[in-house]
Design a protein around this motif. Sequence first.
Motif, PDB file in Angstrom:
ATOM      1  N   GLY A  96       0.788  -1.265  -0.178  1.00  0.00           N
ATOM      2  CA  GLY A  96       0.015   0.115   0.151  1.00  0.00           C
ATOM      3  C   GLY A  96       0.981   1.247   0.121  1.00  0.00           C
ATOM      4  N   ARG A  97       0.568   2.364   0.942  1.00  0.00           N
ATOM      5  CA  ARG A  97       1.176   3.516   0.980  1.00  0.00           C
ATOM      6  C   ARG A  97       2.103   3.612   2.041  1.00  0.00           C
ATOM      7  N   VAL A  98       3.001   2.364   2.249  1.00  0.00           N
ATOM      8  CA  VAL A  98       3.865   2.049   3.300  1.00  0.00           C
ATOM      9  C   VAL A  98       5.030   3.277   3.266  1.00  0.00           C
ATOM     10  N   LEU A  99       5.333   3.690   2.046  1.00  0.00           N
ATOM     11  CA  LEU A  99       6.631   4.432   1.803  1.00  0.00           C
ATOM     12  C   LEU A  99       6.248   5.897   2.206  1.00  0.00           C
ATOM     13  N   ASP A 100       4.767   6.418   1.835  1.00  0.00           N
ATOM     14  CA  ASP A 100       4.566   7.663   2.353  1.00  0.00           C
ATOM     15  C   ASP A 100       4.362   7.725   3.906  1.00  0.00           C
ATOM     16  N   ARG A 101       3.840   6.437   4.323  1.00  0.00           N
ATOM     17  CA  ARG A 101       3.663   6.374   5.901  1.00  0.00           C
ATOM     18  C   ARG A 101       5.134   6.739   6.659  1.00  0.00           C
ATOM     19  N   LEU A 102       6.067   5.800   5.861  1.00  0.00           N
ATOM     20  CA  LEU A 102       7.483   6.040   6.451  1.00  0.00           C
ATOM     21  C   LEU A 102       8.207   7.350   6.537  1.00  0.00           C
ATOM     22  N   ALA A 103       7.762   7.954   5.245  1.00  0.00           N
ATOM     23  CA  ALA A 103       8.461   9.443   5.022  1.00  0.00           C
ATOM     24  C   ALA A 103       7.901  10.354   5.921  1.00  0.00           C
ATOM     25  N   GLU A 104       6.431  10.113   6.384  1.00  0.00           N
ATOM     26  CA  GLU A 104       6.061  10.887   7.345  1.00  0.00           C
ATOM     27  C   GLU A 104       6.378  10.765   8.834  1.00  0.00           C
TER      28      GLU A 104
END
Length: 498
Positions: A96-104
């Motif tokens: 899913g959106r794990v990369l954006d979650r990690l970035a945040e």
Amino acid sequence: MGEKVAATGFDLADRQRYRRKLKQCLLGLERLLEEKRFDRPRNLMGLEIELNLTDRDGLPRMMNEEVLERIASRDFQTELAQFNIEVNIAPHRLSGRVLDRLAEELRMGLGYAEGKAREVGARIVMVGILPTLGAQDLVGANLSRVDRYMLLNDRILAARGEDITLDISGVERLTCVSGSIAPEAACTSMQMHLQVTPARFAAVWNAAQVVAGPQVALGANSPFLFGRELWRETRPTLFQQATDTRPEEHRAQGVRPLTWFGERWIDSAYDLFAENVRYFPSLLPICEDEDPLHVLDEGGVPQLKELTLHNGTIYRWNRPVYAVVDGVPHLRVENRVMPAGPTVADVLANTAFYYGLVRSLAEASRPVWSRLPFAAAAANFDAACRYGIDAVFTWPRQGRGSGLLEIGAVELVLDELLPMAAAGLDAWGIDPVDRDHYLGIIEGRCRNRMNGAEWQAVAFHQELDRGLDRQRALAAMTLRYCELMHTGAPVHEWPRER
């Protein structure tokens, strides 16, 4: 070496006892593999990022205890020297959106830590090697006041039997002598973990070895050490020399260094643990009470503490990890080739590139490592460290034919590796928005031929051209780097002149 160790000294029998325990641990690991006792696949990944502390002028600040006391979070820990700290990101599922979650999460964590660091006059800088470090900063007195670092320093020097000599020739040449392993602390990196099943371990590790060169070429961010411009990614050769237990005569005999790329493709995780036991004498022969074979006989899961401690003192660029969580053992590949920074966006782009590429390569019907000699993969890694984005690699020809070709890093990434990374992220179930955004940063570096190392070198020479001396130019470049780092824009978009 993440666990606490304590010892006042070792007698002559300690190493023999430890060697026997290591062999027991290996037998235990072999049984666990045969009995298929490992955790099921959960697509878990994790990140660790090492950071530098500076003052308002960009010079190293020796105060990690004070900063960590202010931060007061278990996510942040000490590192080797007093100007280092480390942030650990909790494991996430690759989907899913794990990369954006990690970035945040990373932006919030670093923002909070920066605010706390400023309360005691410090700043946080995410870079492979802090450009303003001097030899006077990397001395034994500036090691973190933690038992395991002091003990490791003493044991490496005792094994070596003489001071550590650094000799690195790149754009310029640096030679110096150190009475401690403190120069290792200049190396601030990011580590990427991937939990894998035993059946997939060899393919994932081999794939990670293949991509080490392209990773570093696109992400190099360590061109300066002690005021000298050296390799585009100086960190690996510095790390190897600063932890080298071999005197000159042992190097001439071909004794393997603790910091090691390896020498062959593998067939199982056991191969790597067995090599570590076979080739490397113990630095920290600390024995636990656990009898791993008895634990297995009783139906339990052994911690294999001696094996994990030994493994933690051998610095493979792709390291095997054995761990037990909630009573269930698992295996991880720990990728250690990348420098920290320059920005959160760049870190996540490097993350996307690695995990996507490893997935595709590991699942290929005709693996790259079946067509690429291991020595060529090692030479690619060396070329990437020396030349960064301008590196030229040896690579298998595409199509049904055989043979190898010489190809520039940028051309290889644009033509072959980026599509493979995208396919790999699709296989993980990464959202296309995240896939395209973060791989787009890798593509942007290629199009602009600009990564952290190139930006630092260009900015440094511009400051020299303005009439600054070397030290003032490095400081001015570092301050500008910090300013742009906080904008969050990826490095290939940074202005090249003011």
